[in-house]
Every structure is written in C-alpha cells, then in structure tokens.
Motif scaffolding. Sequence first.
Motif, PDB file in Angstrom:
ATOM      1  N   HIS A 140       0.850  -1.189   0.000  1.00 50.04           N
ATOM      2  CA  HIS A 140       0.000   0.000   0.000  1.00 50.04           C
ATOM      3  C   HIS A 140       0.889   1.244   0.000  1.00 50.04           C
ATOM      4  O   HIS A 140       1.826   1.329   0.789  1.00 50.04           O
ATOM      5  CB  HIS A 140      -0.890   0.030   1.242  1.00 50.04           C
ATOM      6  N   ILE A 141       0.562   2.225  -0.850  1.00 57.45           N
ATOM      7  CA  ILE A 141       1.400   3.411  -1.018  1.00 57.45           C
ATOM      8  C   ILE A 141       0.643   4.672  -0.603  1.00 57.45           C
ATOM      9  O   ILE A 141      -0.488   4.909  -1.034  1.00 57.45           O
ATOM     10  CB  ILE A 141       1.874   3.543  -2.480  1.00 57.45           C
ATOM     11  N   CYS A 142       1.254   5.495   0.246  1.00 60.41           N
ATOM     12  CA  CYS A 142       0.775   6.821   0.647  1.00 60.41           C
ATOM     13  C   CYS A 142      -0.676   6.788   1.115  1.00 60.41           C
ATOM     14  O   CYS A 142      -0.979   6.169   2.124  1.00 60.41           O
ATOM     15  CB  CYS A 142       1.014   7.824  -0.476  1.00 60.41           C
ATOM     16  N   TRP A 143      -1.616   7.450   0.399  1.00 56.34           N
ATOM     17  CA  TRP A 143      -3.005   7.426   0.856  1.00 56.34           C
ATOM     18  C   TRP A 143      -3.534   6.001   0.902  1.00 56.34           C
ATOM     19  O   TRP A 143      -4.343   5.663   1.783  1.00 56.34           O
ATOM     20  CB  TRP A 143      -3.891   8.281  -0.050  1.00 56.34           C
ATOM     21  N   GLY A 144      -3.081   5.149  -0.012  1.00 59.62           N
ATOM     22  CA  GLY A 144      -3.489   3.748   0.031  1.00 59.62           C
ATOM     23  C   GLY A 144      -3.070   3.084   1.326  1.00 59.62           C
ATOM     24  O   GLY A 144      -3.790   2.245   1.879  1.00 59.62           O
ATOM     25  N   VAL A 189      13.711   9.603   0.321  1.00 59.92           N
ATOM     26  CA  VAL A 189      12.404   9.286  -0.262  1.00 59.92           C
ATOM     27  C   VAL A 189      11.605  10.582  -0.417  1.00 59.92           C
ATOM     28  O   VAL A 189      11.587  11.405   0.505  1.00 59.92           O
ATOM     29  CB  VAL A 189      11.609   8.305   0.621  1.00 59.92           C
ATOM     30  N   PRO A 190      10.914  10.790  -1.543  1.00 61.87           N
ATOM     31  CA  PRO A 190      10.011  11.933  -1.672  1.00 61.87           C
ATOM     32  C   PRO A 190       8.715  11.706  -0.892  1.00 61.87           C
ATOM     33  O   PRO A 190       8.226  10.572  -0.787  1.00 61.87           O
ATOM     34  CB  PRO A 190       9.713  11.988  -3.180  1.00 61.87           C
ATOM     35  N   HIS A 191       8.167  12.796  -0.367  1.00 58.00           N
ATOM     36  CA  HIS A 191       6.849  12.770   0.273  1.00 58.00           C
ATOM     37  C   HIS A 191       6.026  13.927  -0.282  1.00 58.00           C
ATOM     38  O   HIS A 191       6.562  14.997  -0.587  1.00 58.00           O
ATOM     39  CB  HIS A 191       6.956  12.916   1.789  1.00 58.00           C
ATOM     40  N   SER A 192       4.719  13.700  -0.366  1.00 55.91           N
ATOM     41  CA  SER A 192       3.812  14.751  -0.819  1.00 55.91           C
ATOM     42  C   SER A 192       2.426  14.453  -0.256  1.00 55.91           C
ATOM     43  O   SER A 192       1.661  13.685  -0.825  1.00 55.91           O
ATOM     44  CB  SER A 192       3.764  14.802  -2.350  1.00 55.91           C
ATOM     45  N   ARG A 193       2.096  15.060   0.886  1.00 53.75           N
ATOM     46  CA  ARG A 193       0.814  14.781   1.533  1.00 53.75           C
ATOM     47  C   ARG A 193       0.499  15.854   2.579  1.00 53.75           C
ATOM     48  O   ARG A 193       1.394  16.542   3.056  1.00 53.75           O
ATOM     49  CB  ARG A 193       0.814  13.394   2.180  1.00 53.75           C
ATOM     50  N   HIS A 225       2.886  -8.764  10.805  1.00 54.94           N
ATOM     51  CA  HIS A 225       3.765  -9.780  11.378  1.00 54.94           C
ATOM     52  C   HIS A 225       4.360 -10.722  10.341  1.00 54.94           C
ATOM     53  O   HIS A 225       5.461 -11.231  10.518  1.00 54.94           O
ATOM     54  CB  HIS A 225       3.010 -10.593  12.436  1.00 54.94           C
ATOM     55  N   ASN A 226       3.656 -10.973   9.225  1.00 55.95           N
ATOM     56  CA  ASN A 226       4.162 -11.941   8.242  1.00 55.95           C
ATOM     57  C   ASN A 226       4.434 -11.350   6.868  1.00 55.95           C
ATOM     58  O   ASN A 226       4.743 -12.088   5.927  1.00 55.95           O
ATOM     59  CB  ASN A 226       3.194 -13.118   8.125  1.00 55.95           C
ATOM     60  N   GLY A 227       4.344 -10.034   6.742  1.00 62.93           N
ATOM     61  CA  GLY A 227       4.648  -9.392   5.463  1.00 62.93           C
ATOM     62  C   GLY A 227       3.538  -9.474   4.442  1.00 62.93           C
ATOM     63  O   GLY A 227       3.736  -9.082   3.288  1.00 62.93           O
ATOM     64  N   SER A 228       2.357  -9.947   4.832  1.00 61.72           N
ATOM     65  CA  SER A 228       1.243  -9.984   3.885  1.00 61.72           C
ATOM     66  C   SER A 228       0.653  -8.595   3.651  1.00 61.72           C
ATOM     67  O   SER A 228      -0.084  -8.385   2.685  1.00 61.72           O
ATOM     68  CB  SER A 228       0.154 -10.941   4.366  1.00 61.72           C
ATOM     69  N   GLN A 229       0.980  -7.659   4.543  1.00 58.72           N
ATOM     70  CA  GLN A 229       0.573  -6.268   4.381  1.00 58.72           C
ATOM     71  C   GLN A 229       1.787  -5.372   4.593  1.00 58.72           C
ATOM     72  O   GLN A 229       2.445  -5.438   5.629  1.00 58.72           O
ATOM     73  CB  GLN A 229      -0.518  -5.893   5.396  1.00 58.72           C
ATOM     74  N   VAL A 230       2.088  -4.546   3.585  1.00 59.38           N
ATOM     75  CA  VAL A 230       3.209  -3.609   3.651  1.00 59.38           C
ATOM     76  C   VAL A 230       2.653  -2.212   3.381  1.00 59.38           C
ATOM     77  O   VAL A 230       1.860  -2.009   2.457  1.00 59.38           O
ATOM     78  CB  VAL A 230       4.298  -3.964   2.613  1.00 59.38           C
ATOM     79  N   PHE A 231       3.068  -1.247   4.209  1.00 55.91           N
ATOM     80  CA  PHE A 231       2.556   0.117   4.116  1.00 55.91           C
ATOM     81  C   PHE A 231       3.727   1.075   3.908  1.00 55.91           C
ATOM     82  O   PHE A 231       4.673   1.095   4.700  1.00 55.91           O
ATOM     83  CB  PHE A 231       1.805   0.488   5.388  1.00 55.91           C
ATOM     84  N   VAL A 232       3.654   1.882   2.850  1.00 52.44           N
ATOM     85  CA  VAL A 232       4.710   2.825   2.493  1.00 52.44           C
ATOM     86  C   VAL A 232       4.094   4.217   2.435  1.00 52.44           C
ATOM     87  O   VAL A 232       3.159   4.456   1.670  1.00 52.44           O
ATOM     88  CB  VAL A 232       5.334   2.470   1.129  1.00 52.44           C
ATOM     89  N   THR A 233       4.598   5.148   3.240  1.00 49.65           N
ATOM     90  CA  THR A 233       3.974   6.468   3.314  1.00 49.65           C
ATOM     91  C   THR A 233       4.515   7.459   2.295  1.00 49.65           C
ATOM     92  O   THR A 233       3.921   8.525   2.094  1.00 49.65           O
ATOM     93  CB  THR A 233       4.151   7.073   4.722  1.00 49.65           C
TER      94      THR A 233
END
Length: 302
Positions: A140-144, A189-193, A225-233
């Motif tokens: 998942h990326i930023c707003w996602g 890393v760039p950010h825009s939010r 815990h198992n990497g099935s969900q990854v969140f990148v802001t």
Amino acid sequence: MPIKIPNQLPASEILQQENIFVMKDERAYAQDIRPLHIVILNLMPVKETTETQLLRLLGNTPLQVEITFLHPASHQSKNTSTEHLSSFYKSFADVKDYNFDGMIITGAPIEKLPFEKVTYWDELREMLDWSKTHVTSTLHICWGAQAAMYHHYGIDKQALPTKQFGVFKHTIKEKNNPLLRGFDDSFYVPHSRYTTTDKEDIESHAELKILAESERAGVYLITNHNGSQVFVTGHGEYDADTLKEEYLRDRQRGMDTQIPDDYFPEDNTQSLPPLLWRAHSHLLFSNWLNYYVYQETPYERR
C-alpha cells in the motif's frame, strides 16, 4: 527478467527506451515458467504516469511478472480517458474470483477528505478485505497505506499544519528485515501529503512493525507480522521531476504551496532536481517481490 503488460499500453514504449525488459504475449507463453501475477489498483488521477513509474520498478527483478490493472468502478475518472480504462483496466467484479501473488494499491490526492466521504470507499473496503484472502502480499502506497491502516486497524490519519512536501532522509529501524536487505543505513524518499499517521498509533498494534522512519517526515515503512501487508507512506516511485510538476501546478492554481524541502538545487525552481531515491526504490520493490511474494506464494494459486 521482464514484465508482461498489454502490447499497446503507452508505458511500454517508454520502458523499452529505458532498456527495461517488456515481454509481449507470444514470447511469454513460450517460457515454461509460471509468472507472478500482480494486480495494481491505480487510484491516481493521471493513470498513465503512475503506470510507467510502477512498472519501471517492477521490471527490475529476475522474476517474470504479469500485470493486471484495476480501477474503482464506482468512481468516474476525470483525468484518464474512458478508452484507456476500457482497453487496459479491469473492475473488481472482473477479478474477485481470482487469486493473485501480489497487489499494489496506489496513493490518491484526496487525503484531506474523511475516508467515508471518498466516492469509492465502500468498494475499496471490499477490495481490502478481499486482499487478505486472495493475495499473498499487498503493498500500500501513501493514501493507500493510510486507508488500509484505517480499515484494517482503525488507525486514522492526522492533519498536518503544512504540506509534507520534499525529499527527506530516512533511517532503518529493523536492519534484519528482508524488505530492507541491501539498504544503506540512511536513504532518501520523496513525500507529498497533507496528513500523517502517528507513530504511537501504529506502535499500539502488536502485529505491526515500523521498519524505517524519518525525523522530519515521520514513519515511512510498516509491515504486519508476516509481510502480507506492507505500508509505504512516501513516493519512491516518483520521477526526478514529479514534485517539480506538482509544485508548479499548485502555484498555477493559486495555492500557497511551499518549495519542496531539500529538492531543488539552491531552491532554484527552474533547475532539474537530482534523483536521489531511485536505487533504494528499486531495492524495496525487488525485495518485496522476492521475499514476501515469490517465496511465500503457492505454485498453484487456488
């Protein structure tokens, strides 16, 4: 190894000019291997730009990757033609009976809206639930990422006093995590939010782990815990001039957007900013594909 995408997708010509291996259908079918099937829910308004940015990163891997693009059927796009969507995109109804090795959910420039006010929120919630049973790992990326943490864990976003805008230095918190294998101790890393997710809210959930953060931009990389969900802001997929185009567009609209932090050389908005984040972005995507998709997904995706 290549990414397999529709032959006429506009991104294909750009990627081939950059010497990124794009495979056509006939050659892909001749290879006696099972490709990784990645579905991309593209929520960005100018979808062609995001397609190229993400495919560039997914193509930097020894694995064959087959891409399916999704868009929300409950939302009418204003910046991407109906012809492009009908030619290259599917709806959730088209794919919900299938399993995928990986999924990417992009950001969207709507972070000021409450989640429940987003036109396609109910459809997105259904897709987020579906991803837990039909996808090996979802990035998942930023707003996602904000939307997914809100839906799955009840972690709401918080408004910032000013836009988080620029290129920021980050440090690693979990050096032995596979997602960060090969990373330097610090990276950009760039950010825009306009919103953020509080570190304390994330740390209150034992199943979530913060892998990297920035003193100025906050938490950057989180996984369950198992990497099935990854969140990148942040936006490691951005091109060198993406923030520049966004800044100039905001100013033309009369918005009081500040110059992106640590981006333009000497804050000269006429200059081309240096690209400082591409290597680590490639590494993040290839690590995700290798350790949390390829090595975890079953051969038969039933």
